[in-house]
Design an enzyme around this catalytic site. Structure first.
Site, PDB file in Angstrom:
ATOM      1  N   SER A 190       1.578  11.251  -1.563  1.00 46.49           N
ATOM      2  CA  SER A 190       0.604  12.177  -0.998  1.00 46.49           C
ATOM      3  C   SER A 190       0.314  11.961   0.476  1.00 46.49           C
ATOM      4  O   SER A 190      -0.007  12.907   1.183  1.00 46.49           O
ATOM      5  CB  SER A 190      -0.698  12.118  -1.796  1.00 46.49           C
ATOM      6  OG  SER A 190      -1.131  10.787  -1.958  1.00 46.49           O
ATOM      7  N   HIS A 218       1.988  16.809  -5.806  1.00 46.81           N
ATOM      8  CA  HIS A 218       2.322  17.484  -4.544  1.00 46.81           C
ATOM      9  C   HIS A 218       3.645  18.224  -4.613  1.00 46.81           C
ATOM     10  O   HIS A 218       4.098  18.782  -3.613  1.00 46.81           O
ATOM     11  CB  HIS A 218       2.363  16.477  -3.390  1.00 46.81           C
ATOM     12  CG  HIS A 218       1.006  15.971  -3.026  1.00 46.81           C
ATOM     13  ND1 HIS A 218       0.131  16.676  -2.233  1.00 46.81           N
ATOM     14  CD2 HIS A 218       0.347  14.860  -3.408  1.00 46.81           C
ATOM     15  CE1 HIS A 218      -0.996  16.009  -2.116  1.00 46.81           C
ATOM     16  NE2 HIS A 218      -0.894  14.903  -2.825  1.00 46.81           N
ATOM     17  N   LYS A 249      -3.557  21.995  -6.304  1.00 51.82           N
ATOM     18  CA  LYS A 249      -2.907  21.989  -4.986  1.00 51.82           C
ATOM     19  C   LYS A 249      -2.156  23.293  -4.785  1.00 51.82           C
ATOM     20  O   LYS A 249      -2.770  24.300  -4.493  1.00 51.82           O
ATOM     21  CB  LYS A 249      -2.068  20.722  -4.861  1.00 51.82           C
ATOM     22  CG  LYS A 249      -3.018  19.529  -4.701  1.00 51.82           C
ATOM     23  CD  LYS A 249      -2.414  18.180  -4.780  1.00 51.82           C
ATOM     24  CE  LYS A 249      -3.527  17.159  -4.546  1.00 51.82           C
ATOM     25  NZ  LYS A 249      -3.259  15.864  -5.124  1.00 51.82           N
TER      26      LYS A 249
HETATM   27  C1  LIG Z   1      -4.257  14.970  -5.651  1.00 47.64           C
HETATM   28  C2  LIG Z   1      -3.542  14.080  -6.564  1.00 47.64           C
HETATM   29  C3  LIG Z   1      -4.016  13.845  -7.857  1.00 47.64           C
HETATM   30  C4  LIG Z   1      -5.341  14.368  -8.318  1.00 47.64           C
HETATM   31  O1  LIG Z   1      -5.288  15.722  -8.618  1.00 47.64           O
HETATM   32  P1  LIG Z   1      -6.673  16.522  -8.661  1.00 47.64           P
HETATM   33  O2  LIG Z   1      -6.336  17.745  -9.410  1.00 47.64           O
HETATM   34  O3  LIG Z   1      -7.029  16.767  -7.234  1.00 47.64           O
HETATM   35  O4  LIG Z   1      -7.656  15.650  -9.348  1.00 47.64           O
HETATM   36  C5  LIG Z   1      -3.267  13.084  -8.705  1.00 47.64           C
HETATM   37  N1  LIG Z   1      -2.115  12.515  -8.294  1.00 47.64           N
HETATM   38  C6  LIG Z   1      -1.627  12.691  -7.058  1.00 47.64           C
HETATM   39  C7  LIG Z   1      -0.327  12.064  -6.673  1.00 47.64           C
HETATM   40  C8  LIG Z   1      -2.327  13.475  -6.153  1.00 47.64           C
HETATM   41  O5  LIG Z   1      -1.881  13.621  -4.920  1.00 47.64           O
END
Ligand SMILES: *Cc1c(COP(=O)(O)O)cnc(C)c1O
Length: 401
Positions: A190, A218, A249
């Site tokens: 990320s 991502h 996302k």
């Molecule tokens: C953003 C993210 C999460 C969390 O997801 P949310 O839906 O925002 O709680 C989990 N794992 C990774 C690798 C992320 O980048």
């Protein structure tokens, strides 16, 4: 003003003897080393050009996504009213998990209230004391939280160093140390935007009878055919035991999911505490995610544009002497070094009309504070050119790039 002042003084120095007195010391330490963080509210239309969000496909504001959310809200109300096993699971949830399983090419899928809850809950229901979870050093915090929650031994291998991982597991197996071993990794990291070596990880998991879990947060919607993720892009989607993704996302909604065999999903529904003891997603979030998923599949130009602009940004910044490392796709980490310098650069960029956040420890290792830029289908080429111009040359670089 007077009241505000007295509130502030109270906040910053609790009465001596308070069991929370240590908070003031920590706040001071953060102020001293430049690592304090504050919440920065933004307006619905801040006027800033967004290079900060994870809305890679520009779908969170898509009229079709918004309309789907409104329609579901009208039908069900806003909140889901209960946890999934009680009364919170609606037809919208059921249709969404059907679509997700079809999209991922798995027998089944289940949704959680966030990606964090999905990943942590899945890990904690698959391993426990006497087991081990191998985490990449740069894994997202939710994989570490899940490992801790499970009671399994937390093992960390250096970022993407598959030989070190292989050797450690080989020794564990030879010594009969653990019952189950789970290998867990982000597929797209990320804060760095680079990819995990999934072909090697599949091979290692197979050779050592380890469970392989990947977090495509991502990657979903962005990488691979139809946006099916990095595992699909690398041709190993079918060899992953546990696939996690987020609706929050590229799909522009909120929520997280796990896709896998029917047996796995049934197990999670019966065992994952973050699903069983938490209110189900709002039906509107499910409807929005379903609509976003169908748009994402039907409009490949969105992921092509997000990635193309990422390439343009990387090239432009490298030409100006910035270290970008091996990122791919929309995430472009501009490594600055010290936290204070990263915040200064972020503020300077903001003053010119661009939103681009400084990322500091503990989110990233010390000395690698950065501006984490991300491109999206909603950005345009001239905005990327403008951003590169505003960032300017890296004064600290030797100039020979
Ligand atoms: C953003 C993210 C999460 C969390 O997801 P949310 O839906 O925002 O709680 C989990 N794992 C990774 C690798 C992320 O980048």
């Amino acid at each position: 003003v007077e009241i505000e002042q007295s509130v502030r003084e109270k906040t910053m120095s609790p009465p001596s003897g308070s069991p929370l007195e240590w908070l003031a010391e920590q706040a001071q330490a953060r102020a001293d080393d430049g690592s304090s963080r504050v919440l920065n509210p933004r307006a619905g239309d801040s006027g800033l050009i967004d290079f900060a969000s994870n809305d890679y496909l520009g779908l969170s504001r898509d009229p079709r996504v918004i309309a789907a959310a409104i329609e579901a809200t009208t039908c069900y109300g806003f909140g889901a009213t209960a946890s999934p096993l009680v009364a919170g699971w609606t037809n919208e949830h059921e249709m969404l998990v059907g679509d997700l399983a079809a999209f991922e090419g798995t027998e089944a899928a289940v949704v959680f209230s966030t990606g964090f809850a999905a990943v942590a809950g899945a890990i904690a229901s698959l391993v426990g004391p006497g087991d081990a979870v191998y985490n990449d050093r740069l894994n997202h915090a939710c994989l570490i939280a899940g490992t801790r929650m499970s009671g399994a031994t937390l093992r960390v291998y250096p970022h993407n160093e598959v030989n070190r991982l292989d050797e450690s597991i080989r020794r564990d197996r030879a010594g009969g140390r653990y019952r189950r071993i789970l290998i867990a990794t982000d597929t797209v990291f990320s804060m760095d935007g680079d990819l995990a070596p999934l072909v090697d990880l599949v091979d290692i998991a197979n050779r050592h009878q380890a469970i392989l879990m990947v977090d495509e947060a991502h990657a979903t919607g962005v990488f691979g055919p139809e946006g099916r993720g990095a595992a699909a892009a690398l041709g190993v989607a079918e060899q992953i035991d546990v696939k996690a993704g987020t609706l929050s996302k590229a799909l522009g909604s909120i929520g997280g999911f796990i896709a896998g065999s029917k047996l796995l999903i049934d197990h999670l529904i019966n065992r994952a505490s973050t699903l069983m003891f938490s209110t189900a997603l709002p039906p509107a979030a499910c409807a929005a995610a379903r609509m976003a998923l169908s748009i994402s599949r039907a409009e490949p130009w969105r992921r092509e544009r997000a990635t193309g602009l990422g390439d343009q940004l990387r090239l432009g910044l490298r030409e100006q002497g910035w270290e970008i490392r091996a990122s791919q796709g929309p995430i472009v980490p501009l490594i600055v070094g010290e936290a204070v310098a990263a915040v200064e650069l972020s503020n300077r960029i903001r003053a010119e009309g661009y939103l681009a956040p400084a990322i500091r420890p503990p989110t990233v290792p010390r000395g690698t504070s950065r501006i984490r830029l991300s491109t999206s289908a909603a950005n345009m080429e001239e905005q990327v050119r403008g951003l590169v111009h505003v960032i300017g040359r890296n004064e600290a670089s030797t100039g020979q790039c």
